[in-house]
Design a protein around this motif. Sequence first.
Motif, PDB file in Angstrom:
ATOM      1  N   LEU A   1       1.373  -2.658  -2.713  1.00  0.00           N
ATOM      2  CA  LEU A   1      -0.034  -3.028  -2.765  1.00  0.00           C
ATOM      3  C   LEU A   1      -0.405  -3.598  -4.133  1.00  0.00           C
ATOM      4  CD1 LEU A   1      -2.465  -2.972  -0.904  1.00  0.00           C
ATOM      5  CD2 LEU A   1      -2.974  -0.680  -1.694  1.00  0.00           C
ATOM      6  N   THR A   2       0.047  -2.959  -5.196  1.00  0.00           N
ATOM      7  CA  THR A   2      -0.249  -3.429  -6.557  1.00  0.00           C
ATOM      8  C   THR A   2       0.326  -4.826  -6.786  1.00  0.00           C
ATOM      9  OG1 THR A   2      -0.239  -1.145  -7.348  1.00  0.00           O
ATOM     10  CG2 THR A   2      -0.026  -2.863  -9.011  1.00  0.00           C
TER      11      THR A   2
ATOM     12  N   VAL B   1      10.922   0.950  -2.547  1.00  0.00           N
ATOM     13  CA  VAL B   1       9.650   0.408  -3.031  1.00  0.00           C
ATOM     14  C   VAL B   1       8.518   1.222  -2.408  1.00  0.00           C
ATOM     15  CG1 VAL B   1       8.199  -1.644  -3.214  1.00  0.00           C
ATOM     16  CG2 VAL B   1      10.673  -1.900  -3.120  1.00  0.00           C
ATOM     17  N   THR B   2       7.667   1.783  -3.253  1.00  0.00           N
ATOM     18  CA  THR B   2       6.568   2.607  -2.738  1.00  0.00           C
ATOM     19  C   THR B   2       5.454   1.718  -2.196  1.00  0.00           C
ATOM     20  OG1 THR B   2       5.389   2.659  -4.851  1.00  0.00           O
ATOM     21  CG2 THR B   2       7.030   4.400  -4.466  1.00  0.00           C
ATOM     22  N   LEU B   3       4.641   2.291  -1.332  1.00  0.00           N
ATOM     23  CA  LEU B   3       3.498   1.573  -0.784  1.00  0.00           C
ATOM     24  C   LEU B   3       2.540   1.175  -1.915  1.00  0.00           C
ATOM     25  CD1 LEU B   3       2.017   0.489   1.674  1.00  0.00           C
ATOM     26  CD2 LEU B   3       1.003   2.748   1.988  1.00  0.00           C
TER      27      LEU B   3
ATOM     28  N   PHE C   1      -6.069   4.454   3.557  1.00  0.00           N
ATOM     29  CA  PHE C   1      -6.167   3.821   4.874  1.00  0.00           C
ATOM     30  C   PHE C   1      -4.788   3.434   5.414  1.00  0.00           C
ATOM     31  CE2 PHE C   1      -6.478  -0.038   7.464  1.00  0.00           C
ATOM     32  CZ  PHE C   1      -7.262   0.439   8.499  1.00  0.00           C
ATOM     33  N   LEU C   2      -3.986   2.798   4.576  1.00  0.00           N
ATOM     34  CA  LEU C   2      -2.676   2.304   5.031  1.00  0.00           C
ATOM     35  C   LEU C   2      -1.735   3.438   5.419  1.00  0.00           C
ATOM     36  CD1 LEU C   2      -2.185  -0.582   2.461  1.00  0.00           C
ATOM     37  CD2 LEU C   2      -2.713  -0.809   4.903  1.00  0.00           C
TER      38      LEU C   2
ATOM     39  N   LEU D   1       3.637  -8.932   4.727  1.00  0.00           N
ATOM     40  CA  LEU D   1       3.083  -9.855   3.731  1.00  0.00           C
ATOM     41  C   LEU D   1       3.862  -9.760   2.421  1.00  0.00           C
ATOM     42  CD1 LEU D   1       0.842 -11.918   3.075  1.00  0.00           C
ATOM     43  CD2 LEU D   1      -0.579  -9.985   2.353  1.00  0.00           C
ATOM     44  N   TYR D   2       4.236  -8.547   2.049  1.00  0.00           N
ATOM     45  CA  TYR D   2       5.028  -8.340   0.829  1.00  0.00           C
ATOM     46  C   TYR D   2       6.390  -9.023   0.941  1.00  0.00           C
ATOM     47  CZ  TYR D   2       7.534  -5.833  -2.886  1.00  0.00           C
ATOM     48  OH  TYR D   2       8.291  -5.525  -3.993  1.00  0.00           O
TER      49      TYR D   2
END
Length: 83
Positions: A15-16, A9-11, A48-49, A62-63
């Motif tokens: 995020l999306t 799973v990509t960052l 930033f991440l 959180l994910y």
Amino acid sequence: MSNDPLHGVTLEKILTDLVDLLGWEEMARKIRINCFASDPSIKSSLTFLRKTPWARAKVETLYIWNIKKIEKKKASSAANAED
């Protein structure tokens, strides 16, 4: 098969999915990061991440906490699209 829920799973996907589920306001409340609170965008948040390991770890956590809700929302969206 890996037991790691983040495997493959990509960052950007993380995020999306979180923004789709929670929205920027809720993300900013849960994780106090300026890029979520002030003029948020996927692109600026990714930048930033990628540079800030502690913030990325919080987003990944959180994910993982919300992965079931994300999957459920996607399944109901897919079912609604078929109607």
